[in-house]
Design an enzyme around this catalytic site. Structure first.
Site, PDB file in Angstrom:
ATOM      1  N   HIS A   5      41.962  38.908  44.266  1.00  0.00           N
ATOM      2  CA  HIS A   5      41.611  38.096  43.104  1.00  0.00           C
ATOM      3  C   HIS A   5      42.595  38.258  41.949  1.00  0.00           C
ATOM      4  O   HIS A   5      43.108  39.336  41.704  1.00  0.00           O
ATOM      5  CB  HIS A   5      40.205  38.503  42.641  1.00  0.00           C
ATOM      6  CG  HIS A   5      39.710  37.756  41.450  1.00  0.00           C
ATOM      7  ND1 HIS A   5      39.324  38.374  40.292  1.00  0.00           N
ATOM      8  CD2 HIS A   5      39.535  36.420  41.240  1.00  0.00           C
ATOM      9  CE1 HIS A   5      38.920  37.464  39.420  1.00  0.00           C
ATOM     10  NE2 HIS A   5      39.042  36.276  39.964  1.00  0.00           N
ATOM     11  N   GLU A  25      44.318  34.870  45.343  1.00  0.00           N
ATOM     12  CA  GLU A  25      43.919  33.819  44.405  1.00  0.00           C
ATOM     13  C   GLU A  25      44.782  33.947  43.172  1.00  0.00           C
ATOM     14  O   GLU A  25      44.942  35.042  42.634  1.00  0.00           O
ATOM     15  CB  GLU A  25      42.439  33.964  44.057  1.00  0.00           C
ATOM     16  CG  GLU A  25      41.924  32.912  43.084  1.00  0.00           C
ATOM     17  CD  GLU A  25      41.714  33.467  41.675  1.00  0.00           C
ATOM     18  OE1 GLU A  25      41.021  32.817  40.888  1.00  0.00           O
ATOM     19  OE2 GLU A  25      42.263  34.549  41.348  1.00  0.00           O
ATOM     20  N   ASP A  27      45.685  32.111  39.333  1.00  0.00           N
ATOM     21  CA  ASP A  27      45.217  31.201  38.290  1.00  0.00           C
ATOM     22  C   ASP A  27      46.395  30.401  37.748  1.00  0.00           C
ATOM     23  O   ASP A  27      47.414  30.979  37.355  1.00  0.00           O
ATOM     24  CB  ASP A  27      44.579  31.997  37.153  1.00  0.00           C
ATOM     25  CG  ASP A  27      43.476  32.915  37.654  1.00  0.00           C
ATOM     26  OD1 ASP A  27      42.407  32.397  38.007  1.00  0.00           O
ATOM     27  OD2 ASP A  27      43.695  34.147  37.700  1.00  0.00           O
ATOM     28  N   HIS A  41      45.684  34.171  33.640  1.00  0.00           N
ATOM     29  CA  HIS A  41      44.243  34.042  33.444  1.00  0.00           C
ATOM     30  C   HIS A  41      43.875  34.167  31.973  1.00  0.00           C
ATOM     31  O   HIS A  41      43.267  33.269  31.402  1.00  0.00           O
ATOM     32  CB  HIS A  41      43.493  35.093  34.271  1.00  0.00           C
ATOM     33  CG  HIS A  41      42.014  34.866  34.320  1.00  0.00           C
ATOM     34  ND1 HIS A  41      41.187  35.095  33.243  1.00  0.00           N
ATOM     35  CD2 HIS A  41      41.209  34.421  35.321  1.00  0.00           C
ATOM     36  CE1 HIS A  41      39.939  34.797  33.566  1.00  0.00           C
ATOM     37  NE2 HIS A  41      39.928  34.383  34.818  1.00  0.00           N
ATOM     38  N   ASP A  85      43.615  28.593  41.717  1.00  0.00           N
ATOM     39  CA  ASP A  85      42.486  28.423  40.803  1.00  0.00           C
ATOM     40  C   ASP A  85      43.001  27.697  39.565  1.00  0.00           C
ATOM     41  O   ASP A  85      43.617  28.296  38.685  1.00  0.00           O
ATOM     42  CB  ASP A  85      41.902  29.790  40.447  1.00  0.00           C
ATOM     43  CG  ASP A  85      40.628  29.693  39.628  1.00  0.00           C
ATOM     44  OD1 ASP A  85      40.269  28.570  39.211  1.00  0.00           O
ATOM     45  OD2 ASP A  85      39.988  30.734  39.395  1.00  0.00           O
TER      46      ASP A  85
END
Length: 279
Positions: A5, A25, A27, A41, A85
Site C-alpha cells: 500500500h 498501490e 497514489d 498521497h 489509486d
C-alpha cells in the site's frame, strides 16, 4: 496478490519488492486541469506510515518499466501488478475528461511505447467514485484512438467508493466495460475490520462466483495489517490483500494451514481468471 500500500517513491518500492510483494498501490495526483503529475498521497494517510513520499509520475512509469521488463538489469520477476489509486477529488468534469486522456497518453509514452509486448505489469485503474466515470470514458477512447487498444489486455478497472455493486455494474455497462474488473472493499488501517465488518466483501465474492457472471474478475480487500483480518479475508476467498506489511501477509499465506490453498500469483497466472471458492 500481496499488494503493498501507498508506494510513492523508489525507496519504498524497492523495500516492498524486497519483501516479496507481487503488486503495489500507488497514489496519483492531478493538477486542477487534470494533468497526472505525481505519485503522492499526503496527509492524512494510514496509521504508522509516512504520508509525504513522492516522485514524478513520468519518472515513476519509466522506473517500473525497467523493473518489469525481462532482460533489464533492474528486472523483478515477481512484480506483476500496480493499482493506480487516482486522486480525483475536486476535479471538474472537464478536468476528469482531460485526466483520463492524459493518463492513457502517459502509460503509452512512458511505459508501453518502449516494448509494449515485453513489459509485464497489469495496471488496475482505480477511480474513487462512479460520478467520475468520464475519466474512464476518455481513457478508453484515447487508448483506442492512438492504436494501443491491444494493451487493454493489461488493464483492469475499479471504483473504490464501497458502493452498491449493482449500481457500479450499470456504470461499467454504460462505459462498455464488461470484463477485467477488479472489485474492492476496504477502509484505512486506522479503523479495525471489526467495526467495518465484511458483509460487503462477502457480497462481492459471492457475486464474483456466480456462474457466467463477468463483471467481477477479482476481489481484493484493503488495507489489512492484522493477522486476524488477513486470515479472515483468505477464508472468505479474496484474490488479493492490500497491506502496509507485505512480508507479513506473505508469511501468513505461506503457513501450512494456508499454503495448501493459496500461493502468490505469478506472471503465468491470468489476472482476470476466476478462481472460484469451493464449497
Amino acid at each position: 496478490f500481496a499488494l503493498a500500500h501507498m508506494v510513492n517513491d523508489f525507496d519504498i518500492l524497492k523495500s516492498y519488492l524486497d519483501e516479496g510483494a507481487n503488486g503495489v498501490e500507488t497514489d496519483i495526483t492531478f493538477s486542477d486541469e487534470g494533468e497526472p503529475e505525481y505519485a503522492f498521497h499526503g496527509v492524512p494517510c494510514d496509521c504508522k506510515r509516512w504520508c509525504r513520499r513522492t516522485v514524478g509520475f513520468n519518472e515513476y512509469l519509466q522506473h517500473v518499466r525497467d523493473l518489469s521488463t525481462p532482460g533489464n538489469p533492474k528486472f523483478r520477476e515477481h512484480f506483476i501488478a500496480i493499482v493506480l489509486d487516482l486522486k480525483l477529488n475536486g476535479l471538474s468534469q472537464e478536468a476528469l475528461a482531460h485526466g483520463g486522456m492524459r493518463l492513457a497518453d502517459k502509460l503509452i509514452a512512458y511505459y508501453w511505447a518502449h516494448g509494449r509486448n515485453a513489459t509485464r505489469i497489469t495496471f488496475i485503474v482505480s477511480v474513487p467514485k462512479t460520478s467520475e466515470k468520464v475519466f474512464l470514458k476518455t481513457f478508453l477512447e484515447e487508448i483506442k484512438a492512438v492504436g494501443y487498444d491491444d494493451m487493454l489486455s493489461k488493464v483492469a478497472f475499479d471504483f473504490t467508493d464501497n458502493g452498491d455493486f449493482s449500481e457500479t455494474q450499470k456504470v461499467f455497462e454504460g462505459l462498455g466495460i464488461h470484463e477485467h474488473i477488479w472489485a474492492s472493499d476496504g477502509i484505512t488501517n486506522c479503523i479495525p475490520m471489526l467495526f467495518r465488518g465484511t458483509s460487503r466483501l462477502e457480497d462481492l465474492i459471492r457475486q464474483r462466483d456466480v456462474p457466467g457472471y463477468k463483471y467481477i474478475s477479482k476481489v481484493y480487500a484493503w488495507t489489512y495489517d492484522k493477522e486476524t483480518s488477513v486470515v479472515k479475508a483468505l477464508e472468505l476467498g479474496v484474490d488479493g490483500v492490500m497491506t502496509n506489511y507485505a512480508d507479513f501477509v506473505i508469511g501468513i499465506i505461506n503457513k501450512p494451514e494456508h499454503s495448501s490453498k493459496y500461493r502468490l500469483a505469478t506472471y503465468q497466472d491470468n489476472p482476470f481468471e476466476k478462481f472460484v471458492k469451493s464449497a
